[in-house]
Design an enzyme around this catalytic site. Structure first.
Site, PDB file in Angstrom:
ATOM      1  N   HIS A   1    -124.768  74.633 -75.497  1.00 18.95           N
ATOM      2  CA  HIS A   1    -125.433  75.724 -74.779  1.00 18.95           C
ATOM      3  C   HIS A   1    -125.812  76.856 -75.729  1.00 18.95           C
ATOM      4  O   HIS A   1    -126.871  77.476 -75.581  1.00 18.95           O
ATOM      5  CB  HIS A   1    -124.538  76.260 -73.664  1.00 18.95           C
ATOM      6  CG  HIS A   1    -124.165  75.228 -72.649  1.00 18.95           C
ATOM      7  ND1 HIS A   1    -123.218  75.458 -71.676  1.00 18.95           N
ATOM      8  CD2 HIS A   1    -124.603  73.955 -72.456  1.00 18.95           C
ATOM      9  CE1 HIS A   1    -123.086  74.374 -70.928  1.00 18.95           C
ATOM     10  NE2 HIS A   1    -123.912  73.448 -71.393  1.00 18.95           N
TER      11      HIS A   1
ATOM     12  N   HIS B   1    -130.415  71.254 -66.323  1.00 19.23           N
ATOM     13  CA  HIS B   1    -129.283  71.428 -67.233  1.00 19.23           C
ATOM     14  C   HIS B   1    -129.212  70.280 -68.241  1.00 19.23           C
ATOM     15  O   HIS B   1    -128.888  70.506 -69.414  1.00 19.23           O
ATOM     16  CB  HIS B   1    -127.959  71.530 -66.478  1.00 19.23           C
ATOM     17  CG  HIS B   1    -126.828  71.825 -67.408  1.00 19.23           C
ATOM     18  ND1 HIS B   1    -126.587  73.082 -67.916  1.00 19.23           N
ATOM     19  CD2 HIS B   1    -125.910  71.010 -67.997  1.00 19.23           C
ATOM     20  CE1 HIS B   1    -125.573  73.041 -68.760  1.00 19.23           C
ATOM     21  NE2 HIS B   1    -125.142  71.788 -68.827  1.00 19.23           N
TER      22      HIS B   1
ATOM     23  N   HIS C   1    -125.103  63.536 -73.917  1.00 18.33           N
ATOM     24  CA  HIS C   1    -124.835  63.968 -75.289  1.00 18.33           C
ATOM     25  C   HIS C   1    -124.830  62.800 -76.277  1.00 18.33           C
ATOM     26  O   HIS C   1    -125.403  62.892 -77.364  1.00 18.33           O
ATOM     27  CB  HIS C   1    -123.501  64.705 -75.356  1.00 18.33           C
ATOM     28  CG  HIS C   1    -123.465  65.953 -74.539  1.00 18.33           C
ATOM     29  ND1 HIS C   1    -124.339  66.993 -74.734  1.00 18.33           N
ATOM     30  CD2 HIS C   1    -122.660  66.329 -73.506  1.00 18.33           C
ATOM     31  CE1 HIS C   1    -124.075  67.963 -73.871  1.00 18.33           C
ATOM     32  NE2 HIS C   1    -123.069  67.573 -73.123  1.00 18.33           N
TER      33      HIS C   1
END
Length: 317
Positions: free
Chosen positions: A85, A243, A270
């Site tokens: 983030h 997101h 990820h």
């Protein structure tokens, strides 16, 4: 005026400290962004009792675990977790050189998005440096697959993300976000999208030592009957894929330089992001390192000048 659009490297204009809770450890953590010189890159230092115990440049070769977040380092005693983030905010705003001092084992989760980091950077602003920014320009398609999931880079005049998710959950289902990445787009469409999870997974994660700091203040939580538990509801109807796109921006920033190309993924995460980036950087025929010759936000091919890879080597430690 966004300094990051000028085609020259940048750093922050002053130090910034942000404190919060680690989403996995549940511990209090703080980070301080410090200005850095040109060609320093983004560097994380884990500090304990005023002593630096580890230092990592934010590049693909330093990525360890990618199961639930993106981790720099390969040892729990020295690694730095949940960097995605923060990295997404730095990348989207065009920050090239920052030293991040970390007091703890992971980034503070804040509200589960990148918005706090964006706001903090805006407070101090960016400073241009007298060195041109280099880019990784994708020159051919590179694809990785894992079961039904896949991700690929392809040539494109700009930086574009096309992310699609497909969950066996009626609330989420199949969602897609597509768009060119600019500071304005990131601010309005991606930065506020929060991390999310399922109530049914909480006990399993706690038992494994994860999500100890997760709460309704920093995560969108989906109940067993497929409803959002958070009283305020969703920030976007498709907040889930937004997101996931934010995560992809952060993960791909570990190329070590902005990329010029299109990144597509289906049912990624990820690990898929990390594997796709490694596949791109391991194929020297799939990209070239270039710099701008004119101050444009999205350089076209006529404004790009190839430079020799050893001068930059974003794939190295």
């Amino acid at each position: 005026m966004t300094i990051g659009l000028l085609g020259y490297q940048t750093t922050i204009s002053d130090a910034i400290t942000i404190a919060g809770t680690g989403v996995h450890s549940g511990a209090a953590v703080s980070i301080t962004f410090h200005p850095a010189e040109a060609d320093s890159g983004i560097v994380f230092q884990r500090v304990h009792d005023r002593r630096v115990i580890s230092e990592y440049r934010a590049v693909s070769s330093q990525v360890g675990n990618t199961d639930l977040c993106t981790v720099l380092g390969f040892s729990a005693a020295t690694s730095i977790a949940t960097i995605e983030h923060v990295m997404a905010a730095l990348y989207a705003l065009g920050l090239d050189n920052v030293l991040i001092e970390v007091h703890g084992a992971e980034m503070p989760i804040m509200d589960g998005s990148s918005s706090v980091f964006i706001d903090a950077i805006d407070q101090v602003g960016l400073t241009p440096l007298a060195v041109k920014r280099r880019y990784i320009r994708v020159t051919k398609r590179v694809r990785v697959e894992s079961g039904a999931s896949w991700a690929e880079f392809s040539p494109y005049d700009g930086t574009r993300f096309e992310v699609e998710i497909d969950f066996d959950c009626p609330l989420i289902g199949r969602q897609a976000w597509k768009g060119d990445l600019t500071p304005a787009t990131f601010r309005t469409e991606l930065a506020r999208a929060r991390t999310f999870g399922f109530m049914r997974d909480v006990e399993r994660l706690w038992a494994a030592g994860y999500a100890l700091g997760s709460s309704l203040e920093n995560s969108v939580v989906i109940s067993d009957d497929n409803t959002v538990i958070n009283v305020e509801g969703l920030r976007f109807k498709d907040e889930f894929v937004r997101h996931k796109t934010l995560d992809a921006v952060g993960d791909l920033s570990l190329a070590g330089a902005p990329f010029i190309g299109c990144y597509r993924s289906y049912r990624g995460g990820h690990k898929m992001n990390a594997n796709a980036l490694k596949a791109l950087l391991s194929d020297r025929s799939a990209y070239e390192v270039v710099e701008t010759s004119s101050p444009r936000a999205r350089p076209g091919q006529r404004e790009l000048i190839a430079v020799t890879a050893p001068e930059f080597a974003p794939w190295s430690a």
